[in-house]
Motif scaffolding. Structure first.
Motif, PDB file in Angstrom:
ATOM      1  N   VAL A  74     -12.898   1.167   3.358  1.00 53.44           N
ATOM      2  CA  VAL A  74     -12.658   0.845   4.935  1.00 53.44           C
ATOM      3  C   VAL A  74     -13.323   2.475   5.145  1.00 53.44           C
ATOM      4  CG1 VAL A  74     -10.570  -0.611   5.602  1.00 53.44           C
ATOM      5  CG2 VAL A  74     -10.198   1.943   5.719  1.00 53.44           C
ATOM      6  N   THR A  75     -14.136   2.244   6.209  1.00 53.41           N
ATOM      7  CA  THR A  75     -14.563   2.986   7.023  1.00 53.41           C
ATOM      8  C   THR A  75     -13.785   4.350   8.403  1.00 53.41           C
ATOM      9  OG1 THR A  75     -16.129   2.617   8.738  1.00 53.41           O
ATOM     10  CG2 THR A  75     -16.949   2.858   6.198  1.00 53.41           C
ATOM     11  N   GLU A  76     -12.655   3.034   8.807  1.00 49.17           N
ATOM     12  CA  GLU A  76     -11.535   3.402   9.460  1.00 49.17           C
ATOM     13  C   GLU A  76     -10.976   2.895   9.439  1.00 49.17           C
ATOM     14  OE1 GLU A  76     -13.031   2.451  13.277  1.00 49.17           O
ATOM     15  OE2 GLU A  76     -14.834   3.206  13.364  1.00 49.17           O
ATOM     16  N   HIS A  77      -9.007   3.633   9.412  1.00 52.68           N
ATOM     17  CA  HIS A  77      -8.135   2.991   9.135  1.00 52.68           C
ATOM     18  C   HIS A  77      -7.373   3.831   9.690  1.00 52.68           C
ATOM     19  CE1 HIS A  77      -5.088   2.071   7.073  1.00 52.68           C
ATOM     20  NE2 HIS A  77      -5.175   1.006   6.434  1.00 52.68           N
ATOM     21  N   PRO A  78      -5.853   3.311  10.595  1.00 49.94           N
ATOM     22  CA  PRO A  78      -4.594   3.558  11.061  1.00 49.94           C
ATOM     23  C   PRO A  78      -3.586   4.959  10.769  1.00 49.94           C
ATOM     24  CG  PRO A  78      -3.803   1.897  11.079  1.00 49.94           C
ATOM     25  CD  PRO A  78      -5.536   2.008  10.460  1.00 49.94           C
ATOM     26  N   SER A  79      -3.849   5.029   9.068  1.00 56.99           N
ATOM     27  CA  SER A  79      -3.056   5.422   8.655  1.00 56.99           C
ATOM     28  C   SER A  79      -3.059   7.456   8.393  1.00 56.99           C
ATOM     29  CB  SER A  79      -3.028   5.505   6.905  1.00 56.99           C
ATOM     30  OG  SER A  79      -2.562   6.454   6.011  1.00 56.99           O
ATOM     31  N   PRO A  80      -1.918   8.358   9.188  1.00 59.78           N
ATOM     32  CA  PRO A  80      -2.174   9.019   8.535  1.00 59.78           C
ATOM     33  C   PRO A  80      -3.269  10.224   7.978  1.00 59.78           C
ATOM     34  CG  PRO A  80       0.191   8.718   8.183  1.00 59.78           C
ATOM     35  CD  PRO A  80      -0.660   7.547   8.628  1.00 59.78           C
ATOM     36  N   TRP A  81      -3.026   9.265   6.724  1.00 57.89           N
ATOM     37  CA  TRP A  81      -3.532   9.758   5.645  1.00 57.89           C
ATOM     38  C   TRP A  81      -4.992   9.681   5.391  1.00 57.89           C
ATOM     39  CZ3 TRP A  81      -0.413  13.272   2.843  1.00 57.89           C
ATOM     40  CH2 TRP A  81       0.993  12.993   3.012  1.00 57.89           C
ATOM     41  N   PHE A  82      -5.869   9.291   6.198  1.00 59.67           N
ATOM     42  CA  PHE A  82      -6.999   8.581   6.330  1.00 59.67           C
ATOM     43  C   PHE A  82      -7.955  10.139   7.419  1.00 59.67           C
ATOM     44  CE2 PHE A  82     -11.703   7.603   7.501  1.00 59.67           C
ATOM     45  CZ  PHE A  82     -11.631   6.617   6.769  1.00 59.67           C
ATOM     46  N   ILE A  83      -8.521  10.441   6.303  1.00 59.50           N
ATOM     47  CA  ILE A  83      -9.342  11.452   6.786  1.00 59.50           C
ATOM     48  C   ILE A  83     -11.190  10.938   6.026  1.00 59.50           C
ATOM     49  CG2 ILE A  83      -7.827  13.306   7.075  1.00 59.50           C
ATOM     50  CD1 ILE A  83      -9.352  14.075   4.325  1.00 59.50           C
ATOM     51  N   GLY A  84     -11.393  10.294   5.458  1.00 57.70           N
ATOM     52  CA  GLY A  84     -12.300   9.317   5.536  1.00 57.70           C
ATOM     53  C   GLY A  84     -13.608  10.188   4.879  1.00 57.70           C
ATOM     54  N   PRO A  85     -15.274   9.830   4.293  1.00 59.60           N
ATOM     55  CA  PRO A  85     -15.893   9.265   4.582  1.00 59.60           C
ATOM     56  C   PRO A  85     -15.001   7.878   4.816  1.00 59.60           C
ATOM     57  CG  PRO A  85     -17.462  10.014   3.582  1.00 59.60           C
ATOM     58  CD  PRO A  85     -15.969  10.679   3.280  1.00 59.60           C
ATOM     59  N   TYR A  86     -14.231   7.162   3.190  1.00 59.41           N
ATOM     60  CA  TYR A  86     -14.134   6.350   3.603  1.00 59.41           C
ATOM     61  C   TYR A  86     -12.746   5.955   2.578  1.00 59.41           C
ATOM     62  CZ  TYR A  86     -19.568   5.352   3.157  1.00 59.41           C
ATOM     63  OH  TYR A  86     -20.907   5.313   3.138  1.00 59.41           O
ATOM     64  N   GLY A  87     -12.473   4.513   2.797  1.00 61.06           N
ATOM     65  CA  GLY A  87     -10.732   4.620   2.566  1.00 61.06           C
ATOM     66  C   GLY A  87     -10.289   3.622   1.513  1.00 61.06           C
ATOM     67  N   PHE A  88     -10.226   4.287   0.199  1.00 62.90           N
ATOM     68  CA  PHE A  88      -9.616   2.767  -0.754  1.00 62.90           C
ATOM     69  C   PHE A  88      -7.816   2.305   0.223  1.00 62.90           C
ATOM     70  CE2 PHE A  88     -11.607   4.299  -4.982  1.00 62.90           C
ATOM     71  CZ  PHE A  88     -13.134   3.569  -3.715  1.00 62.90           C
ATOM     72  N   VAL A  89      -8.286   1.042   0.455  1.00 63.44           N
ATOM     73  CA  VAL A  89      -6.557   0.879   0.959  1.00 63.44           C
ATOM     74  C   VAL A  89      -5.508  -0.048   0.127  1.00 63.44           C
ATOM     75  CG1 VAL A  89      -5.912  -0.716   2.459  1.00 63.44           C
ATOM     76  CG2 VAL A  89      -7.635  -0.165   3.571  1.00 63.44           C
ATOM     77  N   LEU A  90      -4.387   0.828  -0.558  1.00 62.98           N
ATOM     78  CA  LEU A  90      -4.247   0.993  -1.903  1.00 62.98           C
ATOM     79  C   LEU A  90      -2.816  -0.181  -1.486  1.00 62.98           C
ATOM     80  CD1 LEU A  90      -3.994   4.406  -2.749  1.00 62.98           C
ATOM     81  CD2 LEU A  90      -5.103   2.575  -3.983  1.00 62.98           C
ATOM     82  N   ARG A  91      -2.386  -0.958  -2.369  1.00 65.54           N
ATOM     83  CA  ARG A  91      -0.529  -1.706  -2.236  1.00 65.54           C
ATOM     84  C   ARG A  91      -0.070  -1.844  -3.455  1.00 65.54           C
ATOM     85  NH1 ARG A  91      -2.942  -7.600   0.777  1.00 65.54           N
ATOM     86  NH2 ARG A  91      -4.371  -7.909  -1.157  1.00 65.54           N
ATOM     87  N   SER A  92       0.969  -2.283  -3.309  1.00 62.98           N
ATOM     88  CA  SER A  92       1.886  -2.112  -4.535  1.00 62.98           C
ATOM     89  C   SER A  92       1.624  -1.293  -5.464  1.00 62.98           C
ATOM     90  CB  SER A  92       1.598  -3.841  -4.785  1.00 62.98           C
ATOM     91  OG  SER A  92       1.236  -5.057  -3.867  1.00 62.98           O
ATOM     92  N   PRO A  93       2.596  -0.044  -5.304  1.00 64.73           N
ATOM     93  CA  PRO A  93       2.487   1.024  -6.227  1.00 64.73           C
ATOM     94  C   PRO A  93       3.057   0.112  -7.027  1.00 64.73           C
ATOM     95  CG  PRO A  93       3.266   1.733  -4.269  1.00 64.73           C
ATOM     96  CD  PRO A  93       2.772   0.172  -3.575  1.00 64.73           C
TER      97      PRO A  93
END
Length: 118
Positions: A74-93
């Protein structure tokens, strides 16, 4: 962490291994120490459940430490960790036993045999 910030996008979706860097910068370690001082912070809670933040010199480095699913890029995300410019959205670690392995930039292939033999 639910988003991994990157300078580059990916079309890849699926499970990937997590490789711990061979070098931990003091400023990065200090940022984690600061996050651990805030009890309402989920990262702090997770670290405390795991026995606390290890000393910088005790962190596993230069190898595989886990795996996670990349669900989106994504290029936008509500996570406090997102600063970009791209974010890989992670799940099931999932934590996996440490396997020493030289790293590389971006994604790289790993011989399954080296994971089995470690």
């Amino acid at each position: 962490m639910d988003v991994d910030n990157r300078e580059w996008p990916t079309q890849f979706r699926g499970r990937v291994l997590i490789h711990a860097t061979a070098i931990v910068r003091q400023e990065d370690y200090s940022a984690f120490q600061q996050a651990c001082r805030s009890p309402e912070q989920w990262l702090c809670q997770a670290i405390m459940l795991g026995g606390g933040l290890p000393r910088k010199e005790d962190l596993p480095r230069g190898g595989i430490v886990g795996e996670v699913e990349i669900a989106d890029c994504v290029t936008e995300h509500p996570s406090p960790w997102f600063i970009g410019p791209y974010g890989f959205v992670l799940r099931s670690p999932r934590i996996v036993p440490f396997t020493p392995l030289p790293g590389s930039l971006r994604f790289f292939d790993v011989d399954e045999q080296c994971l089995i033999n470690s």
